[in-house]
Design a protein around this motif. Structure first.
Motif, PDB file in Angstrom:
ATOM      1  N   ASN A 190     -12.955 -10.089 118.744  1.00  0.00           N
ATOM      2  CA  ASN A 190     -11.940 -10.642 119.678  1.00  0.00           C
ATOM      3  C   ASN A 190     -12.480 -12.008 120.391  1.00  0.00           C
ATOM      4  OD1 ASN A 190     -14.443 -10.142 121.398  1.00  0.00           O
ATOM      5  ND2 ASN A 190     -13.376  -9.272 123.174  1.00  0.00           N
ATOM      6  N   TYR A 191     -13.390 -12.630 119.683  1.00  0.00           N
ATOM      7  CA  TYR A 191     -13.709 -14.057 119.765  1.00  0.00           C
ATOM      8  C   TYR A 191     -14.602 -14.764 118.775  1.00  0.00           C
ATOM      9  CZ  TYR A 191     -15.280 -18.251 122.245  1.00  0.00           C
ATOM     10  OH  TYR A 191     -15.382 -19.745 122.450  1.00  0.00           O
ATOM     11  N   TYR A 192     -13.965 -15.556 118.179  1.00  0.00           N
ATOM     12  CA  TYR A 192     -14.755 -16.316 117.110  1.00  0.00           C
ATOM     13  C   TYR A 192     -15.618 -17.496 117.661  1.00  0.00           C
ATOM     14  CZ  TYR A 192     -12.188 -13.500 113.425  1.00  0.00           C
ATOM     15  OH  TYR A 192     -11.602 -12.503 112.852  1.00  0.00           O
ATOM     16  N   ASP A 193     -16.581 -17.697 117.527  1.00  0.00           N
ATOM     17  CA  ASP A 193     -17.500 -18.720 118.110  1.00  0.00           C
ATOM     18  C   ASP A 193     -18.330 -19.297 117.056  1.00  0.00           C
ATOM     19  OD1 ASP A 193     -18.371 -20.441 120.081  1.00  0.00           O
ATOM     20  OD2 ASP A 193     -19.208 -18.874 121.551  1.00  0.00           O
ATOM     21  N   GLY A 194     -19.242 -20.380 117.591  1.00  0.00           N
ATOM     22  CA  GLY A 194     -20.107 -20.820 116.578  1.00  0.00           C
ATOM     23  C   GLY A 194     -20.878 -21.727 117.348  1.00  0.00           C
ATOM     24  N   GLN A 195     -22.169 -22.213 116.715  1.00  0.00           N
ATOM     25  CA  GLN A 195     -23.076 -23.006 117.195  1.00  0.00           C
ATOM     26  C   GLN A 195     -22.941 -24.351 117.573  1.00  0.00           C
ATOM     27  OE1 GLN A 195     -27.161 -22.012 115.974  1.00  0.00           O
ATOM     28  NE2 GLN A 195     -27.977 -23.806 116.849  1.00  0.00           N
ATOM     29  N   GLY A 196     -23.097 -24.686 118.744  1.00  0.00           N
ATOM     30  CA  GLY A 196     -23.057 -26.198 118.804  1.00  0.00           C
ATOM     31  C   GLY A 196     -23.725 -26.927 119.658  1.00  0.00           C
ATOM     32  N   PHE A 197     -23.405 -28.206 120.140  1.00  0.00           N
ATOM     33  CA  PHE A 197     -24.347 -29.041 120.857  1.00  0.00           C
ATOM     34  C   PHE A 197     -23.878 -29.555 122.180  1.00  0.00           C
ATOM     35  CE2 PHE A 197     -25.502 -29.024 116.430  1.00  0.00           C
ATOM     36  CZ  PHE A 197     -27.032 -28.925 116.565  1.00  0.00           C
ATOM     37  N   LEU A 198     -24.703 -29.403 123.001  1.00  0.00           N
ATOM     38  CA  LEU A 198     -24.236 -30.108 124.401  1.00  0.00           C
ATOM     39  C   LEU A 198     -25.039 -31.408 124.560  1.00  0.00           C
ATOM     40  CD1 LEU A 198     -22.574 -29.770 127.183  1.00  0.00           C
ATOM     41  CD2 LEU A 198     -24.909 -28.765 128.077  1.00  0.00           C
ATOM     42  N   VAL A 199     -24.685 -32.505 125.017  1.00  0.00           N
ATOM     43  CA  VAL A 199     -25.286 -33.704 125.154  1.00  0.00           C
ATOM     44  C   VAL A 199     -24.774 -34.757 126.361  1.00  0.00           C
ATOM     45  CG1 VAL A 199     -25.651 -34.073 122.661  1.00  0.00           C
ATOM     46  CG2 VAL A 199     -23.671 -35.104 123.218  1.00  0.00           C
ATOM     47  N   ARG A 200     -25.351 -35.679 126.755  1.00  0.00           N
ATOM     48  CA  ARG A 200     -24.880 -36.626 127.758  1.00  0.00           C
ATOM     49  C   ARG A 200     -23.878 -37.553 127.240  1.00  0.00           C
ATOM     50  NH1 ARG A 200     -29.989 -35.224 128.163  1.00  0.00           N
ATOM     51  NH2 ARG A 200     -30.886 -34.578 130.306  1.00  0.00           N
ATOM     52  N   ARG A 201     -22.806 -37.747 127.831  1.00  0.00           N
ATOM     53  CA  ARG A 201     -21.788 -38.737 127.426  1.00  0.00           C
ATOM     54  C   ARG A 201     -22.390 -40.124 127.134  1.00  0.00           C
ATOM     55  NH1 ARG A 201     -16.683 -37.170 127.402  1.00  0.00           N
ATOM     56  NH2 ARG A 201     -15.954 -35.269 128.541  1.00  0.00           N
ATOM     57  N   SER A 202     -23.510 -40.407 127.860  1.00  0.00           N
ATOM     58  CA  SER A 202     -24.218 -41.654 127.891  1.00  0.00           C
ATOM     59  C   SER A 202     -25.015 -41.792 126.765  1.00  0.00           C
ATOM     60  CB  SER A 202     -25.042 -41.797 128.951  1.00  0.00           C
ATOM     61  OG  SER A 202     -26.195 -40.884 129.319  1.00  0.00           O
ATOM     62  N   SER A 203     -25.173 -40.623 126.128  1.00  0.00           N
ATOM     63  CA  SER A 203     -25.958 -40.720 124.887  1.00  0.00           C
ATOM     64  C   SER A 203     -25.275 -41.778 123.613  1.00  0.00           C
ATOM     65  CB  SER A 203     -26.221 -39.448 124.344  1.00  0.00           C
ATOM     66  OG  SER A 203     -25.188 -38.736 123.747  1.00  0.00           O
ATOM     67  N   GLY A 204     -24.018 -41.607 123.752  1.00  0.00           N
ATOM     68  CA  GLY A 204     -23.090 -42.277 122.743  1.00  0.00           C
ATOM     69  C   GLY A 204     -22.626 -41.228 121.573  1.00  0.00           C
ATOM     70  N   ALA A 205     -23.460 -40.167 121.362  1.00  0.00           N
ATOM     71  CA  ALA A 205     -23.253 -39.088 120.444  1.00  0.00           C
ATOM     72  C   ALA A 205     -21.576 -38.532 120.314  1.00  0.00           C
ATOM     73  CB  ALA A 205     -24.229 -38.011 120.402  1.00  0.00           C
ATOM     74  N   ARG A 206     -21.203 -38.775 119.051  1.00  0.00           N
ATOM     75  CA  ARG A 206     -19.957 -38.078 118.939  1.00  0.00           C
ATOM     76  C   ARG A 206     -19.925 -36.816 117.924  1.00  0.00           C
ATOM     77  NH1 ARG A 206     -15.533 -43.164 119.041  1.00  0.00           N
ATOM     78  NH2 ARG A 206     -16.392 -44.077 120.893  1.00  0.00           N
ATOM     79  N   SER A 207     -20.775 -36.558 117.154  1.00  0.00           N
ATOM     80  CA  SER A 207     -20.941 -35.718 116.415  1.00  0.00           C
ATOM     81  C   SER A 207     -22.424 -35.143 116.255  1.00  0.00           C
ATOM     82  CB  SER A 207     -20.355 -35.729 114.964  1.00  0.00           C
ATOM     83  OG  SER A 207     -21.227 -36.478 114.191  1.00  0.00           O
ATOM     84  N   ALA A 208     -22.581 -34.020 115.607  1.00  0.00           N
ATOM     85  CA  ALA A 208     -24.087 -33.751 115.340  1.00  0.00           C
ATOM     86  C   ALA A 208     -24.841 -34.392 114.426  1.00  0.00           C
ATOM     87  CB  ALA A 208     -24.022 -32.130 115.054  1.00  0.00           C
ATOM     88  N   ARG A 209     -23.839 -35.357 113.679  1.00  0.00           N
ATOM     89  CA  ARG A 209     -24.678 -35.988 112.659  1.00  0.00           C
ATOM     90  C   ARG A 209     -25.212 -37.434 113.378  1.00  0.00           C
ATOM     91  NH1 ARG A 209     -22.623 -35.025 107.505  1.00  0.00           N
ATOM     92  NH2 ARG A 209     -24.497 -36.707 106.818  1.00  0.00           N
ATOM     93  N   ASP A 210     -25.074 -37.295 114.571  1.00  0.00           N
ATOM     94  CA  ASP A 210     -25.484 -38.543 115.570  1.00  0.00           C
ATOM     95  C   ASP A 210     -26.865 -38.181 116.126  1.00  0.00           C
ATOM     96  OD1 ASP A 210     -23.564 -40.309 115.078  1.00  0.00           O
ATOM     97  OD2 ASP A 210     -22.295 -39.470 116.661  1.00  0.00           O
ATOM     98  N   LEU A 211     -27.338 -36.933 115.901  1.00  0.00           N
ATOM     99  CA  LEU A 211     -28.373 -36.535 116.404  1.00  0.00           C
ATOM    100  C   LEU A 211     -29.768 -36.428 115.683  1.00  0.00           C
ATOM    101  CD1 LEU A 211     -27.104 -33.151 118.192  1.00  0.00           C
ATOM    102  CD2 LEU A 211     -27.302 -35.358 119.230  1.00  0.00           C
TER     103      LEU A 211
ATOM    104  N   LEU B   5     -20.148 -31.453 121.812  1.00  0.00           N
ATOM    105  CA  LEU B   5     -19.697 -31.860 120.565  1.00  0.00           C
ATOM    106  C   LEU B   5     -19.039 -31.001 119.875  1.00  0.00           C
ATOM    107  CD1 LEU B   5     -23.060 -33.675 119.518  1.00  0.00           C
ATOM    108  CD2 LEU B   5     -21.307 -34.947 120.784  1.00  0.00           C
ATOM    109  N   PRO B   6     -17.885 -31.668 118.881  1.00  0.00           N
ATOM    110  CA  PRO B   6     -16.903 -31.055 118.357  1.00  0.00           C
ATOM    111  C   PRO B   6     -17.482 -29.963 117.114  1.00  0.00           C
ATOM    112  CG  PRO B   6     -16.772 -33.113 117.654  1.00  0.00           C
ATOM    113  CD  PRO B   6     -17.820 -33.230 118.753  1.00  0.00           C
ATOM    114  N   ASP B   7     -18.741 -30.503 116.689  1.00  0.00           N
ATOM    115  CA  ASP B   7     -19.341 -29.739 115.502  1.00  0.00           C
ATOM    116  C   ASP B   7     -19.563 -28.449 115.744  1.00  0.00           C
ATOM    117  OD1 ASP B   7     -20.294 -32.348 113.639  1.00  0.00           O
ATOM    118  OD2 ASP B   7     -20.354 -32.487 116.032  1.00  0.00           O
TER     119      ASP B   7
END
Length: 222
Positions: A7-28, A103-105
């Motif tokens: 009843n719910y498809y999920d997946g692991q992701g990342f929470l970051v501060r907006r001030s970090s400038g990260a837009r995807s997991a590849r920026d980590l 992040l969208p990843d």
């Protein structure tokens, strides 16, 4: 325990501060990341960074509350968990949630399902078809608001779903209007999602109906 219907498809992701400038997991690359120990989450994290030949420093935290505190104190640059849980923590536990972003990843597959006791097949059937009834109701436009009126629909599928025709309910050991009662009181899948998950900032994504490009698909009610 036995799983019933997803009843719910999920997946692991990342929470970051907006001030970090990260837009995807590849920026980590090179980041410190808070994660629970000994979990699939920790393994997924290591696999993802190894796959992309990136370095990171894990900050191992035992409990969810301590995980959030460590992130807020600056001990780590990112917090990783299933995206649904990240959304819940963002809204419930993190001051100024607008200053943070998920992040969208999506780096893993994490399907969720109600579970029942092993061997309780009759109850498993009821739970399974309850999930599917809410999805079928969304597909055919049956809501908590119009369920009563929709009992007059000429659509045979809607008639069977709402117990107007057929004997689907009795085959489950329930009364004919079992799904009607669920939809009238709880709503269809979309109503439930919008009530519980949309406020967390979680778009439906894979949890859209199959006709809308998602993965939700109910067997036919017949």
């Amino acid at each position: 325990m036995n799983y019933t219907a997803i009843n719910y498809y999920d997946g692991q992701g990342f929470l970051v501060r907006r001030s970090s400038g990260a837009r995807s997991a590849r920026d980590l690359g090179g980041a410190t990341i808070c994660v629970n120990p000994g979990s699939a989450t920790e393994l997924n994290l290591a696999d993802y960074f190894r796959q992309h030949r990136m370095q990171f420093t894990p900050v191992i935290i035992e409990t969810g509350a301590d995980l959030v505190r460590a992130y807020l104190s600056g001990r780590c640059d990112a917090l990783t968990s299933d995206r649904g849980l990240l959304g819940a923590r963002l809204q419930a536990s993190i001051p100024n949630p607008a200053e943070h972003v998920i992040l969208p990843d999506i780096i893993s597959k994490e399907p969720y399902s109600p579970v029942v006791r092993h061997g309780d097949d009759r109850w498993a059937d009821i739970v399974r078809w309850t999930v599917w009834a809410m999805q079928e109701a969304e597909e055919y436009g049956v809501t908590s608001e119009n369920a009563e009126a929709m009992r007059a629909s000429a659509n045979p599928t809607v008639q069977r779903l709402l117990g107007v025709a057929g004997d689907f309910g009795p085959m489950l050991g329930l009364r004919p209007a079992w799904a009607f009662d669920i939809i009238r009181q709880v709503g269809n899948y979309a109503e439930s999602y919008d009530r519980n998950l949309t406020p967390l900032g979680l778009e439906r994504g894979a949890n859209r109906l199959w006709r809308d490009g998602g993965l939700l698909y109910s067997p036919p009610f017949r």
